[in-house]
Design an enzyme around this catalytic site. Structure first.
Site, PDB file in Angstrom:
ATOM      1  N   TYR A  57       0.846  -1.191   0.000  1.00 33.03           N
ATOM      2  CA  TYR A  57       0.000   0.000   0.000  1.00 33.03           C
ATOM      3  C   TYR A  57       0.886   1.247   0.000  1.00 33.03           C
ATOM      4  O   TYR A  57       1.259   1.786   1.035  1.00 33.03           O
ATOM      5  CB  TYR A  57      -0.929   0.015   1.206  1.00 33.03           C
ATOM      6  CG  TYR A  57      -1.808  -1.209   1.344  1.00 33.03           C
ATOM      7  CD1 TYR A  57      -2.043  -2.053   0.262  1.00 33.03           C
ATOM      8  CD2 TYR A  57      -2.405  -1.525   2.561  1.00 33.03           C
ATOM      9  CE1 TYR A  57      -2.849  -3.177   0.396  1.00 33.03           C
ATOM     10  CE2 TYR A  57      -3.206  -2.648   2.695  1.00 33.03           C
ATOM     11  CZ  TYR A  57      -3.423  -3.466   1.613  1.00 33.03           C
ATOM     12  OH  TYR A  57      -4.215  -4.590   1.745  1.00 33.03           O
ATOM     13  N   PRO A 204     -15.127  -5.765   2.181  1.00 31.44           N
ATOM     14  CA  PRO A 204     -16.250  -6.315   2.949  1.00 31.44           C
ATOM     15  C   PRO A 204     -17.608  -5.700   2.646  1.00 31.44           C
ATOM     16  O   PRO A 204     -18.628  -6.254   3.063  1.00 31.44           O
ATOM     17  CB  PRO A 204     -15.836  -6.024   4.398  1.00 31.44           C
ATOM     18  CG  PRO A 204     -14.994  -4.795   4.300  1.00 31.44           C
ATOM     19  CD  PRO A 204     -14.227  -4.953   3.017  1.00 31.44           C
TER      20      PRO A 204
END
Length: 285
Positions: A57, A204
């Site tokens: 990231y 999610p």
């Protein structure tokens, strides 16, 4: 249905089940950096005790940002990171990096960036197909035995790969793509549940598309919640080992996400949501 709000990763590391995924905190300006720092700090203020990051990231920049925002870390805050991938200038921009010496170097780099003496949860971002699994996990096991790593996790694995890994070292977590509308890895989740392994679903909330489904919108209205909160509440109710890590760069969105563990679905609402067909089913794939 009432879901538990905490989980002990590896049997002993207690965290709030609803965590925060820091992947999107990749600022490209001083103003954006200030906003990202504020989001990370607000997550902790709201009681988040599990933050997920990775070397990939921003190639270390995300870990640097979290350290700037939160160090010295409050008691009970767990920063989970990942190793096993290196940046390249060709192809997809990354390559597997599971050689033991490289994994050791990556962990040392992460410790410096995060300003930690020990990474409580270190996850292998991807299994390296060019390196024997026993060698990859053996290196992480050695780092755990040396005290640089507390617990070892995996990402994007199958049931068979999880089983093979557990024969080498204790596995504390698995991070696979999973949400209400994408349950391809249900078998992996069930394997984690049977073994008491934390399951951290990435993506999610179905990439923000949940509100477009009439059934989800209906349950959200009944529960006086948002569609995003409903799909997170469903995950928490679906399995006691699920630790959702929704990410955002917006404080209002963060506050919406974190409030999801206060949303309680009744059995009928849970079952109606469970019966929804996944996006892949709807697309005929």
């Amino acid at each position: 249905m009432t879901a538990t709000t905490t989980f002990r990763i590896g049997g002993d590391l207690e965290v709030r089940r609803l965590g925060f995924g820091a992947m999107h905190l990749r600022p490209d300006s001083a103003e954006a950096r200030a906003a990202c720092l504020a989001v990370a700090r607000r997550a902790v203020e709201l009681g988040v005790t599990l933050i997920d990051t990775a070397h990939m990231y921003g190639w270390g920049a995300n870990e640097d940002l979290l350290a700037e925002a939160l160090h010295p870390y409050p008691d009970g805050l767990v920063i989970a990171t990942k190793a096993g991938i290196r940046r390249t200038s060709s192809g997809e921009g990354w390559r597997h990096a599971g050689e033991p010496a490289d994994l050791r170097a990556q962990v040392d780099e992460a410790l410096l960036r995060l300003r930690l003496d020990r990474i409580e949860l270190l996850q292998l971002h991807r299994l390296d197909p060019g390196v024997p699994l026993a060698d990859q996990l053996g290196a992480l096991r050695e780092l755990r035995d040396e005290g640089k790593v507390g617990r070892i996790g995996l990402s994007e694995v199958t049931v068979a790969e999880l089983s093979e890994a557990r024969a080498v070292v204790d596995i504390a977590s698995v991070q696979n793509r999973y949400n209400l509308l994408d349950r391809e890895h249900e078998a992996v989740l069930k394997a984690c549940e049977a073994a008491g392994i934390a399951f951290l679903p990435w993506r999610p909330v179905a990439a923000g598309t949940s509100g477009a489904r009439a059934e989800i919108a209906a349950v959200a209205k009944e529960a006086d919640a948002t569609p995003t909160q409903v799909v997170l509440a469903w995950l928490l109710a679906h399995s006691p080992v699920i630790l959702p890590i929704p990410g955002t760069t917006s404080i209002p969105h963060l506050e919406e996400n974190v409030a999801a563990d206060a949303v309680h679905l009744d059995r009928d609402q849970y079952d109606r949501l469970r019966s929804l067909r996944s996006e892949s089913d709807l697309n005929g794939s």
